[in-house]
Design a protein around this motif. Sequence first.
Motif, PDB file in Angstrom:
ATOM      1  N   ALA A   1      -9.490  -3.012  -5.639  1.00  0.00           N
ATOM      2  CA  ALA A   1      -8.670  -3.939  -4.857  1.00  0.00           C
ATOM      3  C   ALA A   1      -7.376  -4.290  -5.590  1.00  0.00           C
ATOM      4  O   ALA A   1      -6.309  -4.413  -4.970  1.00  0.00           O
ATOM      5  CB  ALA A   1      -9.475  -5.212  -4.557  1.00  0.00           C
ATOM      6  N   GLY A   2      -7.448  -4.453  -6.914  1.00  0.00           N
ATOM      7  CA  GLY A   2      -6.247  -4.789  -7.681  1.00  0.00           C
ATOM      8  C   GLY A   2      -5.197  -3.700  -7.611  1.00  0.00           C
ATOM      9  O   GLY A   2      -3.990  -3.976  -7.516  1.00  0.00           O
ATOM     10  N   THR A   3      -5.645  -2.438  -7.665  1.00  0.00           N
ATOM     11  CA  THR A   3      -4.707  -1.317  -7.594  1.00  0.00           C
ATOM     12  C   THR A   3      -4.036  -1.244  -6.231  1.00  0.00           C
ATOM     13  O   THR A   3      -2.815  -1.043  -6.126  1.00  0.00           O
ATOM     14  CB  THR A   3      -5.441   0.006  -7.889  1.00  0.00           C
ATOM     15  OG1 THR A   3      -6.048  -0.069  -9.180  1.00  0.00           O
ATOM     16  CG2 THR A   3      -4.480   1.173  -7.854  1.00  0.00           C
ATOM     17  N   VAL A   4      -4.819  -1.411  -5.169  1.00  0.00           N
ATOM     18  CA  VAL A   4      -4.257  -1.372  -3.818  1.00  0.00           C
ATOM     19  C   VAL A   4      -3.273  -2.528  -3.622  1.00  0.00           C
ATOM     20  O   VAL A   4      -2.175  -2.343  -3.070  1.00  0.00           O
ATOM     21  CB  VAL A   4      -5.379  -1.439  -2.764  1.00  0.00           C
ATOM     22  CG1 VAL A   4      -4.796  -1.535  -1.356  1.00  0.00           C
ATOM     23  CG2 VAL A   4      -6.277  -0.214  -2.873  1.00  0.00           C
ATOM     24  N   ALA A   5      -3.636  -3.721  -4.092  1.00  0.00           N
ATOM     25  CA  ALA A   5      -2.741  -4.874  -3.955  1.00  0.00           C
ATOM     26  C   ALA A   5      -1.457  -4.669  -4.761  1.00  0.00           C
ATOM     27  O   ALA A   5      -0.358  -5.005  -4.304  1.00  0.00           O
ATOM     28  CB  ALA A   5      -3.455  -6.145  -4.416  1.00  0.00           C
ATOM     29  N   GLY A   6      -1.589  -4.105  -5.973  1.00  0.00           N
ATOM     30  CA  GLY A   6      -0.401  -3.843  -6.787  1.00  0.00           C
ATOM     31  C   GLY A   6       0.525  -2.839  -6.135  1.00  0.00           C
ATOM     32  O   GLY A   6       1.752  -3.004  -6.137  1.00  0.00           O
ATOM     33  N   ALA A   7      -0.050  -1.772  -5.552  1.00  0.00           N
ATOM     34  CA  ALA A   7       0.772  -0.773  -4.867  1.00  0.00           C
ATOM     35  C   ALA A   7       1.484  -1.385  -3.661  1.00  0.00           C
ATOM     36  O   ALA A   7       2.668  -1.109  -3.409  1.00  0.00           O
ATOM     37  CB  ALA A   7      -0.095   0.401  -4.435  1.00  0.00           C
TER      38      ALA A   7
ATOM     39  N   GLY B   1       5.856  -3.619   6.484  1.00  0.00           N
ATOM     40  CA  GLY B   1       4.500  -4.079   6.772  1.00  0.00           C
ATOM     41  C   GLY B   1       3.662  -3.006   7.444  1.00  0.00           C
ATOM     42  O   GLY B   1       2.504  -2.774   7.087  1.00  0.00           O
ATOM     43  N   ILE B   2       4.263  -2.338   8.438  1.00  0.00           N
ATOM     44  CA  ILE B   2       3.540  -1.261   9.124  1.00  0.00           C
ATOM     45  C   ILE B   2       3.220  -0.130   8.146  1.00  0.00           C
ATOM     46  O   ILE B   2       2.112   0.426   8.134  1.00  0.00           O
ATOM     47  CB  ILE B   2       4.367  -0.726  10.310  1.00  0.00           C
ATOM     48  CG1 ILE B   2       4.512  -1.814  11.383  1.00  0.00           C
ATOM     49  CG2 ILE B   2       3.736   0.526  10.895  1.00  0.00           C
ATOM     50  CD1 ILE B   2       5.439  -1.430  12.523  1.00  0.00           C
ATOM     51  N   GLY B   3       4.187   0.196   7.286  1.00  0.00           N
ATOM     52  CA  GLY B   3       3.965   1.256   6.299  1.00  0.00           C
ATOM     53  C   GLY B   3       2.883   0.906   5.299  1.00  0.00           C
ATOM     54  O   GLY B   3       2.052   1.757   4.948  1.00  0.00           O
ATOM     55  N   VAL B   4       2.856  -0.339   4.823  1.00  0.00           N
ATOM     56  CA  VAL B   4       1.846  -0.764   3.863  1.00  0.00           C
ATOM     57  C   VAL B   4       0.451  -0.720   4.483  1.00  0.00           C
ATOM     58  O   VAL B   4      -0.511  -0.237   3.866  1.00  0.00           O
ATOM     59  CB  VAL B   4       2.162  -2.180   3.330  1.00  0.00           C
ATOM     60  CG1 VAL B   4       0.966  -2.747   2.569  1.00  0.00           C
ATOM     61  CG2 VAL B   4       3.378  -2.141   2.430  1.00  0.00           C
ATOM     62  N   ILE B   5       0.324  -1.208   5.717  1.00  0.00           N
ATOM     63  CA  ILE B   5      -0.983  -1.204   6.375  1.00  0.00           C
ATOM     64  C   ILE B   5      -1.470   0.231   6.598  1.00  0.00           C
ATOM     65  O   ILE B   5      -2.616   0.573   6.307  1.00  0.00           O
ATOM     66  CB  ILE B   5      -0.906  -1.968   7.703  1.00  0.00           C
ATOM     67  CG1 ILE B   5      -0.639  -3.457   7.438  1.00  0.00           C
ATOM     68  CG2 ILE B   5      -2.191  -1.796   8.504  1.00  0.00           C
ATOM     69  CD1 ILE B   5      -0.385  -4.270   8.693  1.00  0.00           C
ATOM     70  N   ALA B   6      -0.569   1.078   7.102  1.00  0.00           N
ATOM     71  CA  ALA B   6      -0.950   2.470   7.350  1.00  0.00           C
ATOM     72  C   ALA B   6      -1.272   3.183   6.037  1.00  0.00           C
ATOM     73  O   ALA B   6      -2.238   3.946   5.939  1.00  0.00           O
ATOM     74  CB  ALA B   6       0.169   3.195   8.081  1.00  0.00           C
ATOM     75  N   GLY B   7      -0.459   2.920   5.005  1.00  0.00           N
ATOM     76  CA  GLY B   7      -0.701   3.562   3.714  1.00  0.00           C
ATOM     77  C   GLY B   7      -1.988   3.106   3.067  1.00  0.00           C
ATOM     78  O   GLY B   7      -2.719   3.913   2.470  1.00  0.00           O
ATOM     79  N   ALA B   8      -2.302   1.811   3.156  1.00  0.00           N
ATOM     80  CA  ALA B   8      -3.547   1.304   2.586  1.00  0.00           C
ATOM     81  C   ALA B   8      -4.755   1.912   3.277  1.00  0.00           C
ATOM     82  O   ALA B   8      -5.732   2.309   2.628  1.00  0.00           O
ATOM     83  CB  ALA B   8      -3.581  -0.227   2.692  1.00  0.00           C
ATOM     84  N   ALA B   9      -4.686   2.010   4.607  1.00  0.00           N
ATOM     85  CA  ALA B   9      -5.800   2.618   5.348  1.00  0.00           C
ATOM     86  C   ALA B   9      -5.971   4.089   4.960  1.00  0.00           C
ATOM     87  O   ALA B   9      -7.095   4.571   4.757  1.00  0.00           O
ATOM     88  CB  ALA B   9      -5.567   2.480   6.840  1.00  0.00           C
ATOM     89  N   ALA B  10      -4.845   4.808   4.830  1.00  0.00           N
ATOM     90  CA  ALA B  10      -4.923   6.229   4.460  1.00  0.00           C
ATOM     91  C   ALA B  10      -5.448   6.399   3.042  1.00  0.00           C
ATOM     92  O   ALA B  10      -6.228   7.315   2.761  1.00  0.00           O
ATOM     93  CB  ALA B  10      -3.545   6.872   4.600  1.00  0.00           C
ATOM     94  N   SER B  11      -5.035   5.512   2.116  1.00  0.00           N
ATOM     95  CA  SER B  11      -5.489   5.632   0.729  1.00  0.00           C
ATOM     96  C   SER B  11      -6.981   5.330   0.601  1.00  0.00           C
ATOM     97  O   SER B  11      -7.679   5.980  -0.177  1.00  0.00           O
ATOM     98  CB  SER B  11      -4.683   4.690  -0.171  1.00  0.00           C
ATOM     99  OG  SER B  11      -4.957   3.328   0.145  1.00  0.00           O
ATOM    100  N   LEU B  12      -7.469   4.358   1.372  1.00  0.00           N
ATOM    101  CA  LEU B  12      -8.899   4.064   1.331  1.00  0.00           C
ATOM    102  C   LEU B  12      -9.722   5.240   1.851  1.00  0.00           C
ATOM    103  O   LEU B  12     -10.801   5.541   1.336  1.00  0.00           O
ATOM    104  CB  LEU B  12      -9.197   2.801   2.151  1.00  0.00           C
ATOM    105  CG  LEU B  12      -8.644   1.495   1.582  1.00  0.00           C
ATOM    106  CD1 LEU B  12      -8.923   0.340   2.539  1.00  0.00           C
ATOM    107  CD2 LEU B  12      -9.249   1.201   0.213  1.00  0.00           C
TER     108      LEU B  12
END
Length: 334
Positions: free
Chosen positions: A297-303, A268-279
């Motif tokens: 949004a679909g791509t981020v959710a899929g990843a 969970g921590i990795g997904v949140i940090a990764g999503a913020a970094a990717s945005l």
Amino acid sequence: MPLYERGLDAVRALPGVAAAALSLTTPVGPGQFTPRMEMAGPPVDPQGPIWGNLISPGWFTTFGTPLVAGRDLANGDRKGAPRVAVVNQAFVRKLINGNPIGQTFTLYPRTPRSLGPIEIVGVAADAVYFSVRAPAPPTFYVPLAQFDYLTEIGIRTINLSVMTRTQSPTMLTRSVATALAAENPQVGLTFRTLSDQVSASLTQERVVAMLAGFFGALALLLAGLGLYGVTAYAVSRRRTEIGIRMALGAAPAGVVRLVLSRVSTLVGIGVIAGAAASLWASQFVAPLLYGLEPRDAGTVAGAAFVLAAVGAVAGWLPAYRASHIDPAEVLRDS
């Protein structure tokens, strides 16, 4: 009648041909035409090339490009008639103030090759020219029949574009070749569908996407192996604790939940940090994308889903082994 016009008439008469037209170049095709031009009136600095194309009547219909003002090129726009042109909306925005209809420009101004004045009679919608990723450049379209394309323009290849609604393009190839060969058996022909031409123009992007996908999959594999190793090591360190819990009545499902709760927190921590970094990083890769928004949004959710699934598999294997620990064996070893 010139050979290319006779060939065009022969192709238009074929069954299955909805529209056909001639041109110097086709969308995302070779043969770019960027002559020096000058608008009548005050000098205009276009700050970049002005693209051009020589076309026959029906070219906009063939490619589905709508006219937004004025008229299309007509069969009467031939040698001896006043030179005319259709321009796109980018041309109007960049070079013209006010109504473009009736304004004139000159090609190769102040040279022995000067061609003009050329009157603007219509405005077409912006469309792809040399790249599907680049915005539509300022473009003018002049009648092929008004130019001696060998001496005035210096070209030796003409493109014939055909639109069909009842047959696949490859099935129509033989009929087109036969019709053109009947006009001149020595004419050289090369056939290519528009989809193939667009696909070829995206070769570089496709290679970059494949490399990015490969390294992304490799990184995902390494992350999964790393999470598995860390979880397995943590379970081995807590083997005695887990054995005691099971000896006191803990169910195997409870042990699995105990191990997976820690894994879920890490993922969970990795997904949140990764999503913020990717945005944040999406602004740097936006120019490389085609047909996809950088913050889709679909791509981020899929990843995020894929990462969670890999994390679940990597954590479930050590958790499953931990749930099958023999409490008696653990207590003897301790």
